[in-house]
Design a protein around this motif. Structure first.
Motif, short mmCIF file in Angstrom:
data_model
loop_
_atom_site.label_atom_id
_atom_site.label_comp_id
_atom_site.label_asym_id
_atom_site.label_seq_id
_atom_site.Cartn_x
_atom_site.Cartn_y
_atom_site.Cartn_z
N LEU A 326 0.83 -1.20 0.00
CA LEU A 326 0.00 0.00 0.00
C LEU A 326 0.86 1.25 0.00
O LEU A 326 0.56 2.23 -0.69
CB LEU A 326 -0.92 -0.01 1.22
N ALA A 327 1.95 1.22 0.77
CA ALA A 327 2.85 2.38 0.83
C ALA A 327 3.44 2.70 -0.54
O ALA A 327 3.50 3.87 -0.95
CB ALA A 327 3.96 2.12 1.84
N LEU A 328 3.88 1.67 -1.25
CA LEU A 328 4.46 1.90 -2.57
C LEU A 328 3.43 2.48 -3.53
O LEU A 328 3.73 3.41 -4.30
CB LEU A 328 5.02 0.58 -3.12
N ALA A 329 2.21 1.96 -3.48
CA ALA A 329 1.16 2.45 -4.37
C ALA A 329 0.78 3.89 -4.05
O ALA A 329 0.67 4.74 -4.95
CB ALA A 329 -0.06 1.54 -4.28
N GLN A 330 0.59 4.20 -2.76
CA GLN A 330 0.19 5.55 -2.38
C GLN A 330 1.32 6.56 -2.64
O GLN A 330 1.05 7.70 -3.04
CB GLN A 330 -0.24 5.57 -0.92
N THR A 331 2.55 6.14 -2.43
CA THR A 331 3.67 7.05 -2.68
C THR A 331 3.78 7.38 -4.16
O THR A 331 4.04 8.53 -4.54
CB THR A 331 4.98 6.43 -2.18
N ALA A 332 3.56 6.38 -5.02
CA ALA A 332 3.62 6.64 -6.46
C ALA A 332 2.54 7.62 -6.88
O ALA A 332 2.78 8.53 -7.70
CB ALA A 332 3.47 5.32 -7.22
N VAL A 333 1.34 7.47 -6.31
CA VAL A 333 0.24 8.38 -6.65
C VAL A 333 0.52 9.79 -6.15
O VAL A 333 0.40 10.78 -6.89
CB VAL A 333 -1.09 7.85 -6.08
N LEU A 334 0.91 9.91 -4.88
CA LEU A 334 1.13 11.23 -4.32
C LEU A 334 2.32 11.92 -4.98
O LEU A 334 2.30 13.14 -5.23
CB LEU A 334 1.34 11.14 -2.81
N SER A 335 3.36 11.17 -5.30
CA SER A 335 4.50 11.75 -5.99
C SER A 335 4.11 12.30 -7.36
O SER A 335 4.57 13.37 -7.78
CB SER A 335 5.61 10.71 -6.12
N ALA A 336 3.23 11.58 -8.05
CA ALA A 336 2.75 12.08 -9.35
C ALA A 336 1.95 13.36 -9.19
O ALA A 336 1.99 14.25 -10.04
CB ALA A 336 1.91 11.00 -10.04
N LEU A 337 1.23 13.47 -8.09
CA LEU A 337 0.39 14.65 -7.86
C LEU A 337 1.17 15.87 -7.41
O LEU A 337 0.80 17.00 -7.76
CB LEU A 337 -0.69 14.32 -6.82
N VAL A 338 2.21 15.67 -6.62
CA VAL A 338 2.88 16.84 -6.02
C VAL A 338 4.34 17.00 -6.44
O VAL A 338 4.93 18.05 -6.17
CB VAL A 338 2.79 16.80 -4.48
N ALA A 339 4.92 16.00 -7.07
CA ALA A 339 6.34 16.09 -7.43
C ALA A 339 6.59 15.91 -8.92
O ALA A 339 7.74 15.91 -9.35
CB ALA A 339 7.15 15.06 -6.64
N GLY A 340 5.54 15.75 -9.71
CA GLY A 340 5.69 15.69 -11.15
C GLY A 340 6.25 14.40 -11.68
O GLY A 340 6.70 14.34 -12.84
N THR A 341 6.27 13.32 -10.89
CA THR A 341 6.72 12.03 -11.40
C THR A 341 5.64 11.42 -12.29
O THR A 341 4.50 11.87 -12.30
CB THR A 341 7.06 11.08 -10.23
N PRO A 342 5.96 10.39 -13.07
CA PRO A 342 4.97 9.82 -14.00
C PRO A 342 3.72 9.32 -13.29
O PRO A 342 3.78 8.79 -12.17
CB PRO A 342 5.74 8.67 -14.66
N VAL A 343 2.60 9.46 -13.95
CA VAL A 343 1.32 8.97 -13.43
C VAL A 343 1.34 7.45 -13.46
O VAL A 343 1.66 6.85 -14.49
CB VAL A 343 0.15 9.51 -14.26
N PRO A 344 1.02 6.78 -12.35
CA PRO A 344 1.02 5.31 -12.34
C PRO A 344 0.05 4.74 -13.36
O PRO A 344 -0.97 5.35 -13.69
CB PRO A 344 0.59 4.96 -10.91
N GLU A 345 0.35 3.55 -13.84
CA GLU A 345 -0.47 2.90 -14.85
C GLU A 345 -1.89 2.67 -14.33
O GLU A 345 -2.09 2.30 -13.18
CB GLU A 345 0.16 1.55 -15.23
N GLY A 346 -2.85 2.93 -15.20
CA GLY A 346 -4.24 2.67 -14.87
C GLY A 346 -5.01 3.89 -14.39
O GLY A 346 -6.24 3.86 -14.32
N PHE A 347 -4.31 4.97 -14.04
CA PHE A 347 -4.98 6.18 -13.57
C PHE A 347 -5.31 7.08 -14.76
O PHE A 347 -4.56 7.14 -15.74
CB PHE A 347 -4.10 6.94 -12.57
N ASP A 348 -6.41 7.81 -14.64
CA ASP A 348 -6.82 8.78 -15.65
C ASP A 348 -5.89 9.99 -15.56
O ASP A 348 -5.90 10.71 -14.57
CB ASP A 348 -8.27 9.18 -15.40
N ARG A 349 -5.10 10.21 -16.60
CA ARG A 349 -4.10 11.29 -16.56
C ARG A 349 -4.75 12.68 -16.46
O ARG A 349 -4.24 13.56 -15.77
CB ARG A 349 -3.20 11.22 -17.80
N ALA A 350 -5.88 12.84 -17.15
CA ALA A 350 -6.54 14.14 -17.10
C ALA A 350 -7.05 14.42 -15.69
O ALA A 350 -6.90 15.54 -15.18
CB ALA A 350 -7.70 14.18 -18.10
#
Length: 457
Positions: A326-350
Motif C-alpha cells: 500500500l505504501a508503494l502504491a500511495q507514494t507513487a500516486v502522491l509523488s505524481a500529484l505533487v512532485a511531477g513524477t509519472p502517473v502510475p499505470e491505470g490512472f486517468d491522466r486528465a
C-alpha cells in the motif's frame, strides 16, 4: 449513540452568527484548529448553553500505509476531553506517503486522498482504526470522502468497503451525502446503491455541504450553497434510517447568517421528507405482511453478501507486506500529484492533472491563511509565485513549514525584484525560522539553494 439533532460546522469567521442561530443543537470544530488549553470563547459559551461540540480531525491519515502517529492520536484525545465530546471523527483517507516503508522522502498531500478499495487497504485501515480506537477516550466515527480520482483494480464498492470496515472494527460511520454526490459525478457511482449497501445502524451522523461543477468535474468546495441533488440523497438516506444528527459544513465564502439559516431549513425539510417516505414505506410493508415490517435493516443485503465472502481478519503482525504494498502504491500516486513524477499505470491522466492543480491551489490558499503576511508583502504576485514554487517543491511538513520553505526558496533566486520587498520577506523568515544564530542563516540558505540547483541538473 445519543441524538445530536441539527448542527453546523463552527468556524471562527461565523462564530457570532452560529451563537445567534435558532435551533442549533450541536457544532463540529476542526480538531487541529483548537488548542485544549485555550478554547475559543465562543465554543466555551456554546458548551455552557448545553450545545454539544464534536472535534473533527483532518490530519490523522487512517487510510495511509503507516500506523497512526501517537502524537496526533494524543492530540485528538486531548481535544475530545477538553470539549467534553461524546465522540470524535476522522476520515477514511491518506494524507501523506513515503518515509520508512518506501525508503523515500516523506510527502504531504495537504488534502484528503482516496484509499484503494482493495483487501490490502481494508486490512491496513481496519488495524489503523483499532489502534485509534484504543488510544481515544470516546468512540470514533470515520467519514467517506469526496474524490476526483479513481484507483484501478478496486475489489469492492464504497458501500461494501464501509460495511466490512464497520463490521470488523465496530467503528461508527460519518456519512457525507455531499461526498456521495461528488463520487457520483466524478466516478459514476450510484449514491442509492451506496446507501443500500451501508450498515445503517452504524451511522453516527451525517454531513451536508455544497460544491460546484466545472468541465464535468464536481469540486467539493464547502464554499457554495447545498445543491438539490445533495438534498435528494439526504432525503433518500432519511427514508432508510433516522440519523442521530445532521450537520451543515461551510469552510469558505461565508454568507450572511440568514442564508446559512435558510440552508439549515432546507436540510431539515429534506430530513422531514425522507422521514415521511420512510413512514409510508413501513406502513405499506406492515399492511402487506406484518412479519416483513420494514425496520431499516433489510436494505443491507448486498453488503451482507460481501461480509460472508470475505476472508478472516489478518493475523496480528502479518500486515507488514500489505502495508508495504500500500505504501508503494500511495507514494507513487502522491509523488505524481505533487512532485511531477509519472502517473502510475491505470490512472486517468486528465483527472490526475485536475487533482494536482487542486492540491497546489489549496496549498496556496492555506499558506495565505496561516501566513497572511506573505500575500500582503508580495501583493498580486503572491499566488503566481507560490504556484511556481509548488510545482517544483512538494510539501514535506505542515503548512507553516511550507510557508517558510516557500520564502527560503524565493529569496536565493533574487525574487522578488524589489529590494524593499525582499528585505521585508527576509525579516519575516528570520523571525520564524527557528533558533539558529542569525549570522549562520545566510550561509545555510546559500548551501541549501546550491544543493537544490545541483540536484536539478
Amino acid at each position: 449513540m445519543e441524538r445530536l439533532g441539527t448542527g453546523i460546522g463552527w468556524r471562527p469567521e461565523i462564530a457570532d452568527a452560529v451563537e445567534g442561530m435558532p435551533g442549533i443543537d450541536w457544532v463540529e470544530v476542526v480538531a487541529e484548529n483548537v488548542c485544549p488549553g485555550h478554547l475559543p470563547e465562543s465554543l466555551l459559551r456554546l458548551r455552557e448553553r448545553g450545545v454539544t461540540v464534536v472535534p473533527h480531525g483532518v490530519s490523522l491519515g487512517l487510510g495511509g500505509a503507516e500506523r497512526p502517529d501517537e502524537g496526533r492520536l494524543t492530540a485528538l484525545a486531548e481535544r475530545a476531553e477538553a470539549l467534553g465530546a461524546p465522540l470524535v471523527t476522522e476520515h477514511i483517507a491518506f494524507v501523506r506517503a513515503g518515509g520508512t516503508l518506501t525508503a523515500s522522502p516523506r510527502l504531504e498531500a495537504g488534502h484528503l486522498l482516496p484509499v484503494p478499495r482493495t483487501r490490502d487497504a481494508l486490512d491496513v485501515l481496519c488495524e489503523n482504526v483499532r489502534i485509534a480506537q484504543d488510544a481515544l477516550p470516546v468512540p470514533l466515527a470515520v467519514e467517506n470522502i469526496a474524490a476526483l480520482i479513481s484507483w484501478p483494480g478496486e475489489e469492492m464498492t464504497e458501500g461494501q468497503f464501509l460495511y466490512e470496515l464497520a463490521d470488523r472494527t465496530g467503528v461508527r460511520l460519518l456519512i457525507d451525502v455531499a461526498n456521495l454526490h461528488t463520487n457520483h459525478v466524478n466516478r459514476g457511482e450510484d449514491p442509492a446503491k451506496a446507501l443500500a449497501e451501508l450498515p445503517l445502524e452504524a451511522i453516527a451522523y451525517v454531513h451536508v455541504a455544497g460544491g460546484f461543477e466545472r468541465d464535468g468535474v464536481w469540486h467539493d468546495s464547502h464554499a457554495h450553497p447545498v445543491p438539490g441533488p445533495v438534498l435528494d440523497i439526504l432525503t433518500d438516506l432519511a427514508s432508510r434510517v433516522s440519523p442521530a444528527g445532521v450537520l451543515l459544513e461551510r469552510d469558505e465564502n461565508f454568507p450572511e447568517a440568514a442564508e446559512l439559516e435558510a440552508e439549515l431549513e432546507a436540510v431539515r425539510g429534506a430530513l422531514e421528507k425522507g422521514a415521511l417516505e420512510k413512514g409510508a414505506l413501513e406502513k405499506g410493508a406492515r399492511e402487506k405482511d406484518e412479519t416483513g415490517a420494514r425496520d431499516g435493516t433489510d436494505v443491507q443485503g448486498g453488503a451482507a453478501g460481501a461480509r460472508e465472502a470475505r476472508p478472516g481478519d489478518a493475523e496480528a503482525g502479518s500486515l507488514e507486506p500489505a502495508r508495504q504494498r500500500l505504501a508503494l502504491a500511495q507514494t507513487a500516486v502522491l509523488s505524481a500529484l505533487v512532485a511531477g513524477t509519472p502517473v502510475p499505470e491505470g490512472f486517468d491522466r486528465a483527472r490526475m492533472a485536475v487533482q494536482a492543480r487542486a492540491l497546489a491551489a489549496k496549498r496556496a490558499d492555506v499558506v495565505a491563511k496561516v501566513a497572511p503576511e506573505l500575500p500582503r508583502i508580495l501583493g498580486d504576485g503572491y499566488r503566481a509565485a507560490f504556484l511556481t514554487y509548488a510545482q517544483a517543491q512538494p510539501m514535506t511538513g505542515g503548512y507553516r513549514q511550507d510557508a517558510l520553505d516557500f520564502v527560503e526558496r524565493l529569496l536565493p533566486a533574487g525574487r522578488p525584484e524589489d529590494a524593499g520587498v525582499r528585505r521585508e520577506l527576509r525579516e519575516w523568515w528570520l523571525e520564524r525560522s527557528g533558533s539558529k544564530p542569525r549570522s549562520r542563516r545566510p550561509a545555510v540558505r546559500l548551501a541549501r539553494a546550491t544543493r537544490r540547483v545541483l540536484l536539478r541538473r
